[in-house]
Write a protein that holds these residues in place. Sequence first.
Motif, PDB file in Angstrom:
ATOM      1  N   LYS A   1       5.866 -11.998   4.032  1.00 35.02           N
ATOM      2  CA  LYS A   1       5.571 -11.457   5.044  1.00 35.02           C
ATOM      3  C   LYS A   1       5.781  -9.674   4.552  1.00 35.02           C
ATOM      4  O   LYS A   1       5.495  -8.687   4.863  1.00 35.02           O
ATOM      5  N   THR A   2       6.832  -9.694   4.517  1.00 34.21           N
ATOM      6  CA  THR A   2       7.468  -8.582   3.809  1.00 34.21           C
ATOM      7  C   THR A   2       6.318  -7.437   3.121  1.00 34.21           C
ATOM      8  O   THR A   2       5.903  -6.635   2.689  1.00 34.21           O
ATOM      9  N   GLU A   3       6.259  -8.847   1.101  1.00 33.20           N
ATOM     10  CA  GLU A   3       5.518  -8.074   0.710  1.00 33.20           C
ATOM     11  C   GLU A   3       3.461  -7.681   1.042  1.00 33.20           C
ATOM     12  O   GLU A   3       3.798  -6.829   0.532  1.00 33.20           O
ATOM     13  N   LYS A   4       3.687  -8.556   2.254  1.00 28.84           N
ATOM     14  CA  LYS A   4       2.129  -8.582   2.909  1.00 28.84           C
ATOM     15  C   LYS A   4       2.009  -7.511   2.980  1.00 28.84           C
ATOM     16  O   LYS A   4       0.923  -6.071   3.116  1.00 28.84           O
ATOM     17  N   HIS A   5       2.915  -6.794   4.371  1.00 31.84           N
ATOM     18  CA  HIS A   5       2.727  -5.800   5.459  1.00 31.84           C
ATOM     19  C   HIS A   5       3.512  -4.164   4.105  1.00 31.84           C
ATOM     20  O   HIS A   5       3.206  -3.281   4.490  1.00 31.84           O
ATOM     21  N   TYR A   6       4.078  -4.499   3.005  1.00 30.78           N
ATOM     22  CA  TYR A   6       4.697  -3.298   2.114  1.00 30.78           C
ATOM     23  C   TYR A   6       2.707  -3.585   1.186  1.00 30.78           C
ATOM     24  O   TYR A   6       2.488  -1.948   1.544  1.00 30.78           O
ATOM     25  N   ILE A   7       1.925  -3.800   0.480  1.00 36.44           N
ATOM     26  CA  ILE A   7       0.632  -3.824   0.220  1.00 36.44           C
ATOM     27  C   ILE A   7      -0.414  -3.306   1.158  1.00 36.44           C
ATOM     28  O   ILE A   7      -1.558  -1.963   1.077  1.00 36.44           O
TER      29      ILE A   7
ATOM     30  N   SER B   1       9.797  -8.979   8.933  1.00 36.76           N
ATOM     31  CA  SER B   1       8.921  -8.358  10.306  1.00 36.76           C
ATOM     32  C   SER B   1       7.919  -7.224   9.987  1.00 36.76           C
ATOM     33  O   SER B   1       7.668  -6.919  10.511  1.00 36.76           O
ATOM     34  N   ASP B   2       8.588  -6.107   9.652  1.00 31.82           N
ATOM     35  CA  ASP B   2       8.634  -4.576   9.487  1.00 31.82           C
ATOM     36  C   ASP B   2       6.959  -4.119   9.307  1.00 31.82           C
ATOM     37  O   ASP B   2       6.763  -4.285   8.018  1.00 31.82           O
ATOM     38  N   GLU B   3       5.897  -4.487   9.695  1.00 34.40           N
ATOM     39  CA  GLU B   3       5.174  -3.877   9.089  1.00 34.40           C
ATOM     40  C   GLU B   3       4.618  -2.179   8.816  1.00 34.40           C
ATOM     41  O   GLU B   3       3.765  -2.444   8.259  1.00 34.40           O
ATOM     42  N   ARG B   4       5.586  -1.610   9.219  1.00 38.36           N
ATOM     43  CA  ARG B   4       5.570  -0.381   8.392  1.00 38.36           C
ATOM     44  C   ARG B   4       6.791  -0.181   7.472  1.00 38.36           C
ATOM     45  O   ARG B   4       7.543   0.501   7.451  1.00 38.36           O
ATOM     46  N   ILE B   5       7.066  -1.158   6.891  1.00 40.08           N
ATOM     47  CA  ILE B   5       7.972  -1.183   5.576  1.00 40.08           C
ATOM     48  C   ILE B   5       7.775  -0.577   4.688  1.00 40.08           C
ATOM     49  O   ILE B   5       8.418   0.039   3.745  1.00 40.08           O
ATOM     50  N   TRP B   6       6.407  -0.177   4.252  1.00 41.05           N
ATOM     51  CA  TRP B   6       5.965   0.836   3.379  1.00 41.05           C
ATOM     52  C   TRP B   6       6.397   2.620   3.682  1.00 41.05           C
ATOM     53  O   TRP B   6       6.893   2.888   2.627  1.00 41.05           O
ATOM     54  N   GLU B   7       6.208   2.543   4.921  1.00 43.35           N
ATOM     55  CA  GLU B   7       6.646   4.245   5.281  1.00 43.35           C
ATOM     56  C   GLU B   7       8.040   4.100   4.928  1.00 43.35           C
ATOM     57  O   GLU B   7       8.544   5.434   4.960  1.00 43.35           O
ATOM     58  N   LYS B   8       8.828   2.996   5.417  1.00 43.34           N
ATOM     59  CA  LYS B   8      10.513   3.240   5.664  1.00 43.34           C
ATOM     60  C   LYS B   8      10.834   2.916   4.064  1.00 43.34           C
ATOM     61  O   LYS B   8      11.506   4.030   4.036  1.00 43.34           O
ATOM     62  N   ALA B   9      10.048   2.649   3.162  1.00 38.95           N
ATOM     63  CA  ALA B   9      10.063   2.795   1.623  1.00 38.95           C
ATOM     64  C   ALA B   9      10.207   3.982   1.148  1.00 38.95           C
ATOM     65  O   ALA B   9      10.867   4.655   0.088  1.00 38.95           O
ATOM     66  N   HIS B  10       9.324   4.404   1.946  1.00 40.42           N
ATOM     67  CA  HIS B  10       9.118   6.532   1.627  1.00 40.42           C
ATOM     68  C   HIS B  10       9.042   7.180   2.508  1.00 40.42           C
ATOM     69  O   HIS B  10       8.458   8.180   2.410  1.00 40.42           O
ATOM     70  N   THR B  11      10.383   7.113   3.058  1.00 41.19           N
ATOM     71  CA  THR B  11      10.953   8.386   4.599  1.00 41.19           C
ATOM     72  C   THR B  11      12.554   9.174   3.873  1.00 41.19           C
ATOM     73  O   THR B  11      13.283   8.662   2.137  1.00 41.19           O
TER      74      THR B  11
END
Length: 224
Positions: free
Chosen positions: A21-27, A153-163
Amino acid sequence: MPRKRAKRQLIREVLVYCEGKTEKHYIDGLRQWARTLDLGARVKIKAVDVKGGGYGAILNMLRKEPDSNCVARVVLLDFDRYRGVQGEDAIFNQLVAYSKASMRKAVPCILVVSNASFEHALCLHDTGYHESGIAASFLLENWGYRNLNDCKSDERIWEKAHTGDRDHAHIAERMRGRKLVLTNKIEASRSKIDIKLKDVRFDVGCEHIFGTNLGDLFKVLCLS
């Protein structure tokens, strides 16, 4: 005076197979970000959720699903299963062989391997991560998660990784010159929408070296 014909916009579709799931949300977040960029060729990224099942499920999906509508297939993998789950080492070797065989095909299959896990790759976005501690603990202490499941489960993981100053660009800088368990040689042309996989090298002797070739994903998308 005849009207000029609008220039046809080229479309690049890349399938990204996600182990979790983490990878899916990141993509999913990457796809939204890519849409905001002024690219010579429009990037169409399609995330494929494998929904567990380990390396075998990914290999079966690659063999069964057609690839005629894309220019490349990228597979995101955690290397911790290689030693951590019985029998997975043999299947991982089959995935490497599958990737190597795709070098002779029109649509390459490119493996992106995070050692030990994708959580480690996430931490490498952060300049405050010095790789001396456990990746999961760093995410809990510094990214504001209560537990690892919250992160997964964080659907905004991309944003978190670019904060703040976090950015995927830091990964390429940190991996430069580092020996990794898997490396690819990729040639990508944005103008021609053409991706070629020229070489794949798997070195199990580097399994003790943490790292990721996540930068190859951005290279395939002509975003690096």
